[in-house]
Design a protein around this motif. Structure first.
Motif: not given
Ligand code: NDP
Length: 291
Positions: A9-12, A28-35, A63-65, A226-230, A234-236
């Motif tokens: 995702g945005a961080m990984g 590895w990413n759930r949405t394979r195209e990104k990987a 991951l999100p949570t 959009l820099i950090f999802k609400l 909220d989860k934190d």
């Molecule tokens: P994103 O929403 O950008 O990315 C989430 C990632 O998790 C994507 O790769 C997504 O895959 C994957 N994912 C979501 N659901 C599933 C699932 N059920 N199974 C497998 N993979 C899944 O999030 P961020 O990178 O922004 O955030 C990640 C973590 O880092 C969060 O805990 C966030 O709180 C924390 N964080 C974020 C910051 C920020 O500024 N963004 C700063 C500091 C911490 P897919 O591509 O398929 O959607």
């Protein structure tokens, strides 16, 4: 070293890119195209499936949570090798992390919680602050790896401590964003120019990351990126509130912040940026930042 990074995702995604400069990184990413795109653009290796990640020396989840981390742990558990280090960089739940560490420990796999702070720009520039929960030895192993992604790496305590301090520091930020927005709106309603109100705040004791860096672009220029999802924020704060309950602590400001952010999330939706709570504050006052 062989590293598997799960969750581009945005961080990984930028973290995997930095790690690939020195290590063999499997993605590895759930949405394979990104990987697929990541492996094409950043010399990482595309995992054929999630199970392939189990053979890495180090597994990193971003991951999100903790719920999604739990799902991945459950899928990889039967294939994990003794001696592997699992670094969970997700901003997760310390209680879940302790359980995860126990489950992995039974397989001889070490676990640290290693959430990060510094936003996407910090991930892009490898300047993140990383707070780690785990034993001294596991901290050292994780630090060696994560040094490619962050500038400040702190041993917060045993497993769970990283996740705990992460949600607490984000709660401080949430409350600061909210009160600063309220007071800036009030200044505006009183007839003080917003630019002046922010300048005074930033030259005085009300100064914060919110007033210096986060709010000026939104309030003065009307840019709301959009820099950090609400939803993540909220989860934190909800995890922090749960910790407060668990400790039987009295934290009224935290409780209020949690209610305000949850209400804002209902209003703005899961894809809003967390600073957009300032729009809710304007709406609560029957106005907008533009008027
Ligand atoms: P994103 O929403 O950008 O990315 C989430 C990632 O998790 C994507 O790769 C997504 O895959 C994957 N994912 C979501 N659901 C599933 C699932 N059920 N199974 C497998 N993979 C899944 O999030 P961020 O990178 O922004 O955030 C990640 C973590 O880092 C969060 O805990 C966030 O709180 C924390 N964080 C974020 C910051 C920020 O500024 N963004 C700063 C500091 C911490 P897919 O591509 O398929 O959607």
């Amino acid at each position: 070293m062989n590293i598997a990074l799960i969750g581009l995702g945005a961080m990984g995604s930028p973290m995997a890119r930095h790690l690939a400069k020195q290590h063999d990184v499997l993605v590895w990413n759930r949405t394979r195209e990104k990987a697929e795109r990541h492996s094409r653009e950043h010399a990482t290796r595309l995992a054929n499936d999630l199970a392939e990640c189990a053979s890495a020396d180090v597994i990193i989840t971003m991951l999100p949570t903790s719920a999604e981390v739990d799902e991945v742990v459950a899928q990889l558990l039967p294939k994990l090798r003794q001696g592997t280090l699992w670094i969970d960089a997700t901003s997760g739940d310390p209680n879940v992390s302790k359980e995860t560490a126990k489950r992995l420990g039974e397989k001889g796999v070490a676990f640290v919680d290693a959430p990060v702070t510094g936003a996407v720009v910090g991930a892009e520039n490898a300047t993140l602050t990383i707070m780690i929960g785990g034993s001294d030895a596991d901290f050292e192993r994780a630090r060696e790896v994560l040094t490619l992604c962050g500038k400040t790496i702190i041993h917060a305590g045993p497993v769970g401590a990283g996740h705990a301090i992460k949600v607490l520091t984000n709660s401080i930020m949430g409350a600061t964003v909210w009160i600063t927005s309220e007071c800036m709106l009030l200044a505006k309603q009183y007839g003080i120019d917003l630019k002046t109100a922010l300048a005074v705040t930033n030259a005085g004791s009300g100064r914060s990351n919110a007033s210096e860096n986060l709010l000026p672009m939104r309030l003065l220029e009307g840019k709301w990126p959009l820099i950090f999802k609400l939803a993540h924020h909220d989860k934190d704060i909800r995890i922090a509130s749960a910790l407060s309950h668990q400790q039987h602590a009295s934290t009224p400001m935290l409780a209020l912040t949690q209610h305000l952010f949850s209400a804002a999330l209902h209003q703005l939706g899961t894809n809003a940026d967390y600073i957009e709570v300032a729009k809710i504050i304007a709406r609560m006052n029957g106005t907008s930042w533009e008027t």
